[in-house]
Enzyme design. Structure first.
Site, PDB file in Angstrom:
ATOM      1  N   GLU A  48      -9.745  -3.143   7.897  1.00  0.00           N
ATOM      2  CA  GLU A  48      -9.690  -4.539   7.428  1.00  0.00           C
ATOM      3  C   GLU A  48      -9.991  -5.510   8.560  1.00  0.00           C
ATOM      4  O   GLU A  48     -10.548  -6.581   8.333  1.00  0.00           O
ATOM      5  CB  GLU A  48      -8.314  -4.800   6.781  1.00  0.00           C
TER       6      GLU A  48
ATOM      7  N   GLU B  28      -9.017   6.881   8.378  1.00  0.00           N
ATOM      8  CA  GLU B  28      -8.794   6.156   7.129  1.00  0.00           C
ATOM      9  C   GLU B  28     -10.130   5.933   6.428  1.00  0.00           C
ATOM     10  O   GLU B  28     -10.833   4.963   6.741  1.00  0.00           O
ATOM     11  CB  GLU B  28      -8.134   4.798   7.411  1.00  0.00           C
TER      12      GLU B  28
ATOM     13  N   SER C  64      -4.208   5.735   0.445  1.00  0.00           N
ATOM     14  CA  SER C  64      -3.487   6.100  -0.788  1.00  0.00           C
ATOM     15  C   SER C  64      -2.575   7.311  -0.617  1.00  0.00           C
ATOM     16  O   SER C  64      -2.484   8.156  -1.510  1.00  0.00           O
ATOM     17  CB  SER C  64      -4.479   6.302  -1.944  1.00  0.00           C
TER      18      SER C  64
ATOM     19  N   GLY D  38      -6.057   1.597  -0.530  1.00  0.00           N
ATOM     20  CA  GLY D  38      -5.627   0.680  -1.581  1.00  0.00           C
ATOM     21  C   GLY D  38      -6.286   0.919  -2.924  1.00  0.00           C
ATOM     22  O   GLY D  38      -6.166   0.097  -3.833  1.00  0.00           O
TER      23      GLY D  38
ATOM     24  N   LYS E 280       0.754  -4.674   6.498  1.00  0.00           N
ATOM     25  CA  LYS E 280      -0.365  -5.630   6.317  1.00  0.00           C
ATOM     26  C   LYS E 280       0.192  -7.053   6.140  1.00  0.00           C
ATOM     27  O   LYS E 280       1.151  -7.405   6.808  1.00  0.00           O
ATOM     28  CB  LYS E 280      -1.249  -5.171   5.158  1.00  0.00           C
TER      29      LYS E 280
ATOM     30  N   ASN F 288       2.064   0.596   7.427  1.00  0.00           N
ATOM     31  CA  ASN F 288       1.338  -0.620   7.799  1.00  0.00           C
ATOM     32  C   ASN F 288       1.592  -1.632   6.692  1.00  0.00           C
ATOM     33  O   ASN F 288       1.045  -1.505   5.601  1.00  0.00           O
ATOM     34  CB  ASN F 288      -0.161  -0.288   7.926  1.00  0.00           C
TER      35      ASN F 288
ATOM     36  N   HIS G 182      -8.125  -1.303  12.612  1.00  0.00           N
ATOM     37  CA  HIS G 182      -8.015  -1.065  11.166  1.00  0.00           C
ATOM     38  C   HIS G 182      -9.285  -1.551  10.476  1.00  0.00           C
ATOM     39  O   HIS G 182      -9.879  -2.544  10.890  1.00  0.00           O
ATOM     40  CB  HIS G 182      -6.792  -1.791  10.595  1.00  0.00           C
TER      41      HIS G 182
HETATM   42  P1  13P Z   1      -3.016   2.326   1.303  1.00  0.00           P
HETATM   43  O1  13P Z   1      -1.946   3.347   1.626  1.00  0.00           O
HETATM   44  O2  13P Z   1      -2.497   1.155   0.527  1.00  0.00           O
HETATM   45  O3  13P Z   1      -4.216   2.966   0.686  1.00  0.00           O
HETATM   46  O4  13P Z   1      -3.503   1.707   2.716  1.00  0.00           O
HETATM   47  C1  13P Z   1      -3.846   2.564   3.736  1.00  0.00           C
HETATM   48  C2  13P Z   1      -4.001   1.767   4.989  1.00  0.00           C
HETATM   49  O5  13P Z   1      -4.898   0.961   5.109  1.00  0.00           O
HETATM   50  C3  13P Z   1      -2.995   1.964   6.050  1.00  0.00           C
HETATM   51  O6  13P Z   1      -3.396   1.341   7.225  1.00  0.00           O
END
Ligand code: 13P
Length: 257
Positions: free
Chosen positions: A98, A168, A214, A174, A11, A9, A96
């Site tokens: 976010e 997740e 992560s 992150g 982003k 992803n 997601h």
């Molecule tokens: P990270 O791998 O940067 O922690 O992000 C995970 C994520 O949100 C994938 O959609």
């Protein structure tokens, strides 16, 4: 054994020029690998046509990070799932964390989007997971149950059957803090159990449940070796070809390659 899905992803990163370079490196990197699963990258909308073009003859799939709730109409700024299909997408990420936070998307939105994704002949990757305060308060399982119960029973059986789930935990996104394989496995097993109750054991058994938060080259194999973890949804580490390829190698090793 379910086939794994290793999904990146991207982003809000990778405009068309950078995205093409990264997609090329990934598709070159998997050349010659006897893939025991599938690999997917999800660039921002504007980079999708260029990336899909680069990946046309590759086994690597291209997907999107969200889509509109509707097929067409007066919805300024939106992109329909059918348009994503037209430019070469195979998958769309939905729900997601976010987008739950930044765009305040709700279960109604997720149901509408998953319907749109499936009507366009694409596969939805439905994300869910608890916040740090939920985990600290011992409510992780309750939140996971609520996220799944809010959406899965509202999908038709045919739509649910092609869905991919992505657990997740928000505290692991992150942050560099990964759920331990046992912590993740516990929620994945619970997710499968909840899915079996809602959609039947056959659907639940076939359903791929990805872990996200992560994921890195050095923890991928251990995570993906857990019984109910069928691959990963990767953020930061999917932006570097070497790291993402390392994660794919981890998935391959977990799949016995
Ligand atoms: P990270 O791998 O940067 O922690 O992000 C995970 C994520 O949100 C994938 O959609």
């Amino acid at each position: 054994m379910r086939r794994y899905l290793a999904a990146g992803n991207w982003k809000l990163n990778m405009g068309p020029a950078e995205a093409v370079t990264l997609a090329r490196k990934i598709s070159m990197g998997v050349l010659g690998m006897d893939l025991r699963g599938e690999v997917l990258v999800c660039p921002p909308f504007v980079s999708i046509p260029a990336v899909a073009d680069v990946l046309e003859d590759s086994v690597v799939h291209c997907g999107a990070q969200t889509c509109a709730n509707d097929a067409a109409g007066a919805h300024t700024g939106e992109v329909a799932a059918s348009m994503l299909a037209e430019v070469g997408c195979s998958h769309v990420i939905v729900a997601h964390s976010e987008r739950r936070t930044d765009q305040r998307e709700s279960d109604d939105d997720f149901v509408a989007k998953i319907e749109q994704v499936h009507d366009a002949g694409l596969i939805a990757v439905f994300c869910y997971g608890e916040q740090l305060e939920d985990r600290k308060a011992g409510r992780a399982a309750d939140v996971v149950r609520a996220h799944l119960e809010g959406v899965l029973p509202r999908l038709t059986r045919a739509k649910a059957d092609t869905l991919v789930l992505a657990y997740e935990p928000v505290w692991a996104i992150g942050t560099g803090e990964t759920a331990t394989p046992d912590q993740a496995q516990e929620i994945h097993a619970l997710s499968r159990e909840i899915t079996a109750g809602l959609l039947g054991p056959g659907v639940a058994d076939r359903m791929r449940i990805l872990y996200g938060g992560s994921v890195k080259p050095d923890n991928a194999e251990e995570l993906f070796s857990m019984e109910d973890i069928d691959g990963g949804l990767v953020g930061g580490a999917s932006l570097k070809a070497d790291d993402f390829l390392g994660i794919i190698r981890g998935a391959q090793a977990a799949a016995g390659a």
